[in-house]
Design an enzyme around this catalytic site. Sequence first.
Site, PDB file in Angstrom:
ATOM      1  N   GLY A 171       0.840  -1.196   0.000  1.00 25.19           N
ATOM      2  CA  GLY A 171       0.000   0.000   0.000  1.00 25.19           C
ATOM      3  C   GLY A 171       0.870   1.238   0.000  1.00 25.19           C
ATOM      4  CG  ASP A 221      -8.174  -6.651  -3.008  1.00 26.45           C
ATOM      5  OD1 ASP A 221      -7.728  -6.335  -1.889  1.00 26.45           O
ATOM      6  OD2 ASP A 221      -9.386  -6.870  -3.234  1.00 26.45           O
ATOM      7  CB  SER A 234      -5.207   3.080  13.719  1.00 24.72           C
ATOM      8  OG  SER A 234      -5.965   4.193  14.125  1.00 24.72           O
ATOM      9  CE1 TYR A 287      -8.528   2.269   9.561  1.00 23.82           C
ATOM     10  CE2 TYR A 287      -8.411   3.205  11.761  1.00 23.82           C
ATOM     11  CZ  TYR A 287      -7.871   3.038  10.509  1.00 23.82           C
ATOM     12  OH  TYR A 287      -6.670   3.628  10.194  1.00 23.82           O
ATOM     13  CB  SER A 288     -11.623   0.136  16.716  1.00 22.60           C
ATOM     14  OG  SER A 288     -11.850   1.512  16.550  1.00 22.60           O
ATOM     15  CB  ALA A 289     -12.631  -4.928  15.156  1.00 17.86           C
ATOM     16  CE  LYS A 311      -5.492   0.334  10.377  1.00 20.04           C
ATOM     17  NZ  LYS A 311      -4.439  -0.013   9.428  1.00 20.04           N
TER      18      LYS A 311
END
Length: 239
Positions: A8, A59, A137, A150-152, A154
Amino acid sequence: MKTALVIGGSRGIGHAIALELSKTGFDIWLTYNSSPDAAEDVKTEVEALGRSCELFGFDVGDFEATQTALADRCEKEPPYAVVYNAGIARDNLMLWMSREEWGDVLKTNLDGFFNVTKAVLFPMLAKKEGRIVAISSTSGQIGQAGQVNYSAAKAGLIGAVKALAREVGRKNILVNVVAPGVIDTEMTDHLPVEKILPLIPVNRTGIAQDVAATVRFLCSDEQNYIHGQVIGVNGGLAM
Ligand code: NAP
């Protein structure tokens, strides 16, 4: 010559990491998914710094595509450093979050780490040297409303890295997490900065270079004993 695989690397923080590592002598393998032109631009910048840059488009959420792109290449000559930076956000309150928003974020941010690590780990272990850095993050450390997905993902990266660190430390592979706070990139350009700034003790949002410099240090010969750690780059947002 050492090679760094930046997963990425076409935009934002990954772009800065590719440049920072190339400035310190790494040749770069740069991956992208939907931004081939941006990846070509990064390649040009890396080459202008006197280093080589090979591009890989796939991907990271697609296991087969990841193996096809990377496995043979890494088998021949494993990269010294692997930076897992690919990530997306699909923010929504849990009450309204769709299965797609949950699944897409887990697939790119967490499954992708599994897919890439499967392609690179065996040859790295055989060579008995290397560095792996995953970009998590602050949200994965302390949670963030509107980012249950997203929290899960990261937080999952942090757990995966700590477990992996216990498996491969003996083989001279150091594995760490960098956890950025709010960094100025396309991912955050919609956020209301005036509401966020009071939460950040240094009173500014971060820039991609803040994160890249930390990754560069973790991949350098200057450090040989940081392992299984989560390094926050967040201006004090979380401590
Ligand atoms: P960005 O500007 O949106 O860049 C995301 C990068 O990930 C791009 O190079 C993109 O490549 C790549 N990517 C996305 N989905 C992919 C997929 N399915 N397969 C392969 N590559 C994929 O984001 P950023 O702000 O630089 O964020 C970089 C990392 O830092 C992410 O993991 C993000 O979660 C994390 N992070 C960012 C912040 C922040 O405040 N910006 C804070 C904490 C953590 P293409 O464009 O080629 O698809």
